[in-house]
Design an enzyme around this catalytic site. Structure first.
Site, PDB file in Angstrom:
ATOM      1  N   GLY A 101       0.809  -1.208   0.000  1.00  0.00           N
ATOM      2  CA  GLY A 101       0.000   0.000   0.000  1.00  0.00           C
ATOM      3  C   GLY A 101       0.844   1.260   0.000  1.00  0.00           C
ATOM      4  O   GLY A 101       2.076   1.227  -0.113  1.00  0.00           O
ATOM      5  N   GLY A 129       9.331  29.361  10.449  1.00  0.00           N
ATOM      6  CA  GLY A 129      10.637  29.469  11.087  1.00  0.00           C
ATOM      7  C   GLY A 129      11.446  30.578  10.448  1.00  0.00           C
ATOM      8  O   GLY A 129      11.055  31.177   9.428  1.00  0.00           O
ATOM      9  N   TRP A 130      12.587  30.854  11.032  1.00  0.00           N
ATOM     10  CA  TRP A 130      13.409  31.976  10.564  1.00  0.00           C
ATOM     11  C   TRP A 130      13.767  31.846   9.090  1.00  0.00           C
ATOM     12  O   TRP A 130      13.712  32.806   8.318  1.00  0.00           O
ATOM     13  CB  TRP A 130      14.672  32.080  11.404  1.00  0.00           C
ATOM     14  CG  TRP A 130      15.563  33.211  11.007  1.00  0.00           C
ATOM     15  CD1 TRP A 130      16.735  33.146  10.327  1.00  0.00           C
ATOM     16  CD2 TRP A 130      15.329  34.613  11.243  1.00  0.00           C
ATOM     17  NE1 TRP A 130      17.260  34.402  10.127  1.00  0.00           N
ATOM     18  CE2 TRP A 130      16.405  35.323  10.689  1.00  0.00           C
ATOM     19  CE3 TRP A 130      14.306  35.313  11.877  1.00  0.00           C
ATOM     20  CZ2 TRP A 130      16.498  36.701  10.733  1.00  0.00           C
ATOM     21  CZ3 TRP A 130      14.396  36.701  11.926  1.00  0.00           C
ATOM     22  CH2 TRP A 130      15.482  37.379  11.366  1.00  0.00           C
ATOM     23  N   GLU A 170       7.963  34.916  11.055  1.00  0.00           N
ATOM     24  CA  GLU A 170       8.933  35.862  11.606  1.00  0.00           C
ATOM     25  C   GLU A 170       9.338  36.893  10.531  1.00  0.00           C
ATOM     26  O   GLU A 170      10.313  36.690   9.850  1.00  0.00           O
ATOM     27  CB  GLU A 170      10.153  35.108  12.119  1.00  0.00           C
ATOM     28  CG  GLU A 170       9.827  34.035  13.162  1.00  0.00           C
ATOM     29  CD  GLU A 170      11.067  33.290  13.640  1.00  0.00           C
ATOM     30  OE1 GLU A 170      12.191  33.870  13.629  1.00  0.00           O
ATOM     31  OE2 GLU A 170      10.938  32.126  13.997  1.00  0.00           O
ATOM     32  N   MET A 237       8.930  33.542  21.964  1.00  0.00           N
ATOM     33  CA  MET A 237      10.343  33.250  21.694  1.00  0.00           C
ATOM     34  C   MET A 237      11.211  34.170  22.558  1.00  0.00           C
ATOM     35  O   MET A 237      11.794  35.148  22.093  1.00  0.00           O
ATOM     36  CB  MET A 237      10.635  33.415  20.207  1.00  0.00           C
ATOM     37  CG  MET A 237       9.930  32.381  19.354  1.00  0.00           C
ATOM     38  SD  MET A 237      10.297  32.502  17.589  1.00  0.00           S
ATOM     39  CE  MET A 237       9.354  33.959  17.144  1.00  0.00           C
ATOM     40  N   ALA A 238      11.300  33.811  23.829  1.00  0.00           N
ATOM     41  CA  ALA A 238      11.966  34.650  24.824  1.00  0.00           C
ATOM     42  C   ALA A 238      13.459  34.352  24.885  1.00  0.00           C
ATOM     43  O   ALA A 238      14.000  33.987  25.926  1.00  0.00           O
ATOM     44  CB  ALA A 238      11.309  34.442  26.189  1.00  0.00           C
ATOM     45  N   TYR A 239      14.113  34.525  23.751  1.00  0.00           N
ATOM     46  CA  TYR A 239      15.546  34.242  23.641  1.00  0.00           C
ATOM     47  C   TYR A 239      16.098  34.964  22.418  1.00  0.00           C
ATOM     48  O   TYR A 239      15.360  35.667  21.727  1.00  0.00           O
ATOM     49  CB  TYR A 239      15.806  32.736  23.551  1.00  0.00           C
ATOM     50  CG  TYR A 239      14.813  31.945  22.736  1.00  0.00           C
ATOM     51  CD1 TYR A 239      14.770  32.043  21.344  1.00  0.00           C
ATOM     52  CD2 TYR A 239      13.896  31.106  23.349  1.00  0.00           C
ATOM     53  CE1 TYR A 239      13.868  31.323  20.588  1.00  0.00           C
ATOM     54  CE2 TYR A 239      12.966  30.381  22.615  1.00  0.00           C
ATOM     55  CZ  TYR A 239      12.955  30.488  21.231  1.00  0.00           C
ATOM     56  OH  TYR A 239      12.045  29.774  20.495  1.00  0.00           O
ATOM     57  N   ASP A 240      17.391  34.802  22.194  1.00  0.00           N
ATOM     58  CA  ASP A 240      18.104  35.538  21.135  1.00  0.00           C
ATOM     59  C   ASP A 240      18.077  37.041  21.389  1.00  0.00           C
ATOM     60  O   ASP A 240      17.994  37.853  20.467  1.00  0.00           O
ATOM     61  CB  ASP A 240      17.532  35.230  19.745  1.00  0.00           C
ATOM     62  CG  ASP A 240      17.819  33.808  19.306  1.00  0.00           C
ATOM     63  OD1 ASP A 240      18.753  33.192  19.859  1.00  0.00           O
ATOM     64  OD2 ASP A 240      17.100  33.305  18.420  1.00  0.00           O
TER      65      ASP A 240
END
Length: 428
Positions: A101, A129-130, A170, A237-240
């Protein structure tokens, strides 16, 4: 009356490899809710290669949601998988090469098997995503492009046995793009609810989330109240907050701003969360993003100072996996006011901003005390395993503070093009 999808879900549980002794209607994927926290982990399809991190390595019993990334968007708005080998074709040791199948394998099959074994685990396809986000702008600006996005995304959801869609755009860069995004999410919600009805499930059975920014330049553009009406939750997105792109060394993911060393905290999570709340987003619908990595700076004398380069990193320059830190010879410092950590090696003049285990646990407690809905981790392959896992340590704190959200996943996908998934992988 139990719908046909519910009946199929019960059959999956009765005859599947992970059968339950006494299945109920709820086991078929009908919406069930209970107050509790979310634990949301990103799994990236490129992790199966050099990182050798497979779906089976996920801490599935700890997570409430897995965000599988990333799908791309074409010029007409069509959503499509970015790596069909990893997503659909890769054979694992338990996979047969002789199935009859049209069948699916790869990460998609393995994630479905995790769903069967962990009924509180929901899988969602992350789109964008970025890297792929620039492809959103043009098609989302037209009615035809938005409709193509919605139709193709829902086709992937029903073909791949997913519980929802995570939109990682983004970023909308104008009021018009923000309005188009609101329209897209509304259409996506309508489309998912129409599919739910068609297969006999209640409205709301399938989820929508977004990955959302923590920088004012980006979040001030968004129509948050308009978006929120269509969303189940937000992943901040609590970073970068600092990195190779910065003028000074800085904290990557600090909660608060520094009064004594302001150059080290160009952004902070508290400011972003306050803005979201003031613009119609409930803290209970917001998950605080946690970085499972550290950002490095070289040729520097300390935090908030100039630097001349970045370190080697684990997989790319300047970024180390959390499990690789702290590096040998470096001394760690925790700042309990900022909820931030960093290591420094004076012999190398290398500083790495990260979240130590201490800071990880402090952030989990802060999420509880401020009424946030849970935590999100980017990304799961960088965590340690076993008793040293950052995810496990933070989930333990969330769970102790009132338990985890309980909402059964969906196991019945009668419209999937894949025979083995439609049959709920009976031989696995």
């Amino acid at each position: 009356m139990v719908g046909r999808a519910a009946v199929a879900g019960l059959m999956c549980l009765l005859f599947g490899a992970h059968a339950l002794a006494l299945p109920t209607a709820e086991d078929a994927g009908l919406v069930t809710r209970a107050a509790g926290k979310r634990a949301v982990g990103y799994f990236v399809n490129w992790a199966v290669y050099g990182r050798n991190y497979q779906p089976q390595d996920l801490p599935a019993s700890k997570l409430t949601h897995v965000l599988y990334g990333f799908a791309n968007v074409n010029s007409t708005g069509g959503v499509y998988l970015s790596d069909e080998y990893a997503d659909l074709q890769k054979h694992y040791p338990t996979d047969s090469w002789n199935d009859v199948g049209n069948n699916v394998y790869g990460c998609i099959k393995q994630l479905f098997l995790l769903k069967k074994a962990n009924r509180n685990l929901k899988t969602m396809l992350s789109i964008g995503g970025w890297t792929y986000s620039p492809n959103f702008h043009a098609p989302l600006g037209t009615a035809a492009g938005r409709q193509q996005f919605v139709d193709s995304a829902i086709t992937l959801l029903k073909d791949l046995g997913l519980d929802g869609l995570d939109i990682d755009y983004e970023y909308p860069a104008s009021a018009q793009e923000a309005a188009d995004f609101v329209t897209l999410l509304k259409q996506l919600r309508q489309g998912l609810d129409a599919y739910s009805s068609r297969v006999g499930l209640p409205a709301g059975s399938f989820l929508i989330s977004v990955a959302s920014p923590a920088g004012p330049t980006n979040y001030e553009v968004m129509d948050m109240a308009g978006m929120d009406a269509s969303l189940d939750f937000w992943n901040l997105m609590a970073y970068d907050y600092a990195g190779s792109f910065s003028n000074l060394t800085g904290h990557d993911a600090n909660w608060a701003a520094s009064g004594s060393n302001p150059g080290s905290t160009p952004f902070n999570s508290q400011q972003a969360l306050d803005y979201y709340k003031a613009h119609g987003v409930s803290p209970a619908k917001t998950n605080l993003g946690i970085p499972l990595y550290g950002r490095s700076f070289t040729g520097t004398t300390g935090m908030g100072q100039t630097f001349s380069g970045v370190g080697q990193g684990s997989w790319e320059a300047g970024i180390y996996d959390w499990k690789a830190l702290p590096l040998a010879g470096a001394t760690n410092t925790d700042d309990d006011d900022l909820l931030a950590s960093w290591t420094y090696d004076s012999s190398k003049q290398e500083l790495i901003s990260w979240d130590s285990m201490h800071t990880m646990q402090a952030k989990a407690n802060k999420a509880v005390s401020t009424g946030l809905g849970g935590l999100m981790w980017w990304e799961t392959s960088a965590d340690r395993t076993g008793g040293d896992s950052a995810i496990s340590a933070q989930v333990a704190i969330l769970s102790a503070a009132g338990g985890m959200e309980q909402r059964n996943n969906v196991l019945s996908y009668p419209e999937s093009q894949y025979d083995n998934l439609k049959a709920c992988f009976p031989s696995s």
